[in-house]
Design a protein around this motif. Structure first.
Motif, PDB file in Angstrom:
ATOM      1  N   PHE A   9       0.845  -1.189   0.000  1.00 45.64           N
ATOM      2  CA  PHE A   9       0.000   0.000   0.000  1.00 45.64           C
ATOM      3  C   PHE A   9       0.878   1.236   0.000  1.00 45.64           C
ATOM      4  N   GLY A  10       0.437   2.259  -0.725  1.00 50.83           N
ATOM      5  CA  GLY A  10       1.160   3.523  -0.729  1.00 50.83           C
ATOM      6  C   GLY A  10       0.214   4.691  -0.896  1.00 50.83           C
ATOM      7  N   TYR A  11       0.694   5.860  -0.508  1.00 56.01           N
ATOM      8  CA  TYR A  11      -0.043   7.099  -0.725  1.00 56.01           C
ATOM      9  C   TYR A  11       0.591   7.797  -1.928  1.00 56.01           C
ATOM     10  N   GLY A  12      -0.064   7.682  -3.083  1.00 56.82           N
ATOM     11  CA  GLY A  12       0.537   8.206  -4.297  1.00 56.82           C
ATOM     12  C   GLY A  12       1.806   7.451  -4.631  1.00 56.82           C
ATOM     13  N   ASP A  13       2.922   8.185  -4.762  1.00 60.25           N
ATOM     14  CA  ASP A  13       4.199   7.548  -5.096  1.00 60.25           C
ATOM     15  C   ASP A  13       4.979   7.128  -3.854  1.00 60.25           C
ATOM     16  N   ARG A  14       4.388   7.352  -2.674  1.00 59.74           N
ATOM     17  CA  ARG A  14       5.120   7.046  -1.434  1.00 59.74           C
ATOM     18  C   ARG A  14       4.688   5.685  -0.889  1.00 59.74           C
ATOM     19  N   PRO A  15       5.556   4.679  -0.999  1.00 60.69           N
ATOM     20  CA  PRO A  15       5.195   3.359  -0.459  1.00 60.69           C
ATOM     21  C   PRO A  15       5.173   3.378   1.059  1.00 60.69           C
ATOM     22  N   VAL A  16       4.164   2.735   1.632  1.00 59.49           N
ATOM     23  CA  VAL A  16       4.025   2.691   3.095  1.00 59.49           C
ATOM     24  C   VAL A  16       4.175   1.265   3.609  1.00 59.49           C
ATOM     25  N   LEU A  41      -6.602  -3.580   7.919  1.00 58.42           N
ATOM     26  CA  LEU A  41      -7.172  -4.817   8.466  1.00 58.42           C
ATOM     27  C   LEU A  41      -8.592  -4.606   8.980  1.00 58.42           C
ATOM     28  N   LEU A  42      -8.972  -3.340   9.218  1.00 60.28           N
ATOM     29  CA  LEU A  42     -10.349  -3.041   9.606  1.00 60.28           C
ATOM     30  C   LEU A  42     -11.233  -2.711   8.409  1.00 60.28           C
ATOM     31  N   GLY A  43     -10.650  -2.727   7.203  1.00 60.53           N
ATOM     32  CA  GLY A  43     -11.437  -2.447   6.010  1.00 60.53           C
ATOM     33  C   GLY A  43     -11.659  -0.975   5.746  1.00 60.53           C
ATOM     34  N   LEU A  44     -10.960  -0.099   6.461  1.00 61.73           N
ATOM     35  CA  LEU A  44     -11.114   1.343   6.259  1.00 61.73           C
ATOM     36  C   LEU A  44     -10.343   1.810   5.031  1.00 61.73           C
ATOM     37  N   ARG A  45      -9.359   1.041   4.609  1.00 64.29           N
ATOM     38  CA  ARG A  45      -8.631   1.271   3.357  1.00 64.29           C
ATOM     39  C   ARG A  45      -8.534  -0.051   2.615  1.00 64.29           C
ATOM     40  N   ARG A  46      -8.275   0.027   1.319  1.00 63.69           N
ATOM     41  CA  ARG A  46      -8.088  -1.171   0.511  1.00 63.69           C
ATOM     42  C   ARG A  46      -6.650  -1.234   0.016  1.00 63.69           C
ATOM     43  N   PRO A  47      -6.031  -2.408   0.051  1.00 61.49           N
ATOM     44  CA  PRO A  47      -4.631  -2.512  -0.369  1.00 61.49           C
ATOM     45  C   PRO A  47      -4.463  -2.296  -1.865  1.00 61.49           C
ATOM     46  N   ASP A  48      -3.286  -1.822  -2.262  1.00 60.79           N
ATOM     47  CA  ASP A  48      -2.960  -1.722  -3.689  1.00 60.79           C
ATOM     48  C   ASP A  48      -2.733  -3.114  -4.263  1.00 60.79           C
ATOM     49  N   GLU A  49      -2.106  -3.965  -3.474  1.00 53.68           N
ATOM     50  CA  GLU A  49      -1.888  -5.367  -3.852  1.00 53.68           C
ATOM     51  C   GLU A  49      -2.129  -6.224  -2.618  1.00 53.68           C
TER      52      GLU A  49
END
Length: 258
Positions: free
Chosen positions: A24-31, A62-70
Motif C-alpha cells: 500500500f502507498g499514498y501516491g508515489d510514497r510506499p508505506v 485490516l479493519l477495512g477502512l482502506r483497501r490494499p494496492d496489492e
C-alpha cells in the motif's frame, strides 16, 4: 466476555484477521510492502515500529477502512472492505479521546452508541440497557455514567470507548496508541484491563510506542517498518535483532512488572 456472537461466525481454524502479501502507498510514497500476518482468535497482538512505519495504515487496512494496492485482507473470513458486521469490531483510533473532549454527551450516552446495531428502530430494549450497564461495570466507570465525557481524564475516556466496544459485543478490539497523554498509573491499570479482556476471549490488536508494554502484555508481537521484520512470541522478539532492523538504531526492551 459478553458476546452475542456464536462461535460458528468464525470457524475455529479461521484467523480473525488475515493479511496476505499486502502492499500500500499514498501516491508515489510506499508505506507497506508485501506484508503478511494472521491474527488468530483470542490473540493479543502488539504492533510496534518507528514513527511513519505504516502501523496505523496497516490497522486501517485490516479493519477495512482502506483497501490494499496489492494483496488481500480478510476479516473473520470475509474481505475486510466488504465486512458488514460492524458491531463485531471495536475501534479506538489515535485521536479519539482528544475529539471526545468536545462531545456534549454523557458517559452512558457514549457507551450506549455501541448498542445502535442491535436495537430496534428508535428504542432501546431491556437487553440493550443491561449490556450498557454491564459494560460500564466491567471497565470500572459505572460511577461516571452521568458525567459529561469532556470532563473525564484521558484514562477515563479510554475506558468509555472500551465500554462502548463491550456494549456492542465486539469480538475484535483495535486500538491505536490509546494511552498517549495518560499518566503512568492509569496506563498500567488500562493495560491490566486489556489483559483481562483478552484472557476472557477478546481478540486485541494494539499499536503502542512503548515496546516494553507490548512485550509485557501482548501474547504476540509484530514489528513493522514498511516490511514486517518480526511476527511471533514476545519472549522470542526480545532475543532477535528485529528492533535494530526496524528502527535502524540500537534498541532495548524494558519489561513492565504487573
Amino acid at each position: 466476555m459478553m458476546s452475542g456472537h456464536e462461535s460458528t461466525d468464525t470457524p475455529a481454524d479461521e484467523p480473525a484477521v488475515s493479511v496476505a502479501n499486502v502492499t500500500f502507498g499514498y501516491g508515489d510514497r510506499p508505506v507497506l510492502e508485501d506484508v503478511s500476518i494472521d491474527v488468530e482468535p483470542g490473540t493479543f497482538l502488539g504492533l510496534v515500529g518507528p514513527n511513519g512505519s505504516g502501523k496505523s495504515t496497516l490497522l486501517e487496512l485490516l479493519l477495512g477502512l482502506r483497501r490494499p494496492d496489492e494483496g488481500t485482507v480478510q476479516l473473520f473470513g470475509e474481505p475486510a472492505h466488504a465486512f458488514a458486521a460492524g458491531d463485531r469490531i471495536g475501534y479506538v483510533p489515535q485521536d479519539v479521546t482528544t475529539a471526545a473532549r468536545e462531545m456534549p454527551m454523557t458517559v452512558r450516552e457514549v457507551v450506549a452508541m455501541g448498542r445502535y446495531p442491535h436495537r430496534l428502530v428508535g428504542r432501546f430494549s431491556r437487553t440493550d440497557r443491561r449490556a450498557v450497564d454491564e459494560a460500564m461495570v466491567r471497565v470500572g466507570i459505572d460511577d461516571l455514567a452521568s458525567r459529561r465525557i469532556g470532563r473525564l481524564s484521558g484514562g477515563q475516556r479510554q475506558r468509555v470507548f472500551i465500554a462502548r466496544a463491550l456494549a456492542s459485543e465486539a469480538d475484535l478490539l483495535a486500538l491505536d496508541e490509546p494511552t498517549v497523554g495518560v499518566d503512568a498509573e492509569s496506563r498500567e491499570a488500562f493495560y491490566d484491563l486489556l489483559s483481562e479482556l483478552n484472557a476472557a476471549g477478546m481478540t486485541i490488536v494494539l499499536i503502542e510506542h512503548d515496546i516494553g508494554v507490548v512485550t509485557t502484555y501482548a501474547t504476540e508481537t509484530a514489528c513493522l517498518n514498511r516490511r514486517l521484520h518480526f511476527d511471533g512470541a514476545p519472549e522470542e522478539f526480545v532475543e532477535t535483532d528485529a528492533l535494530a532492523q526496524a528502527y535502524g538504531t540500537d534498541q532495548h526492551v524494558v519489561r513492565h512488572d504487573h
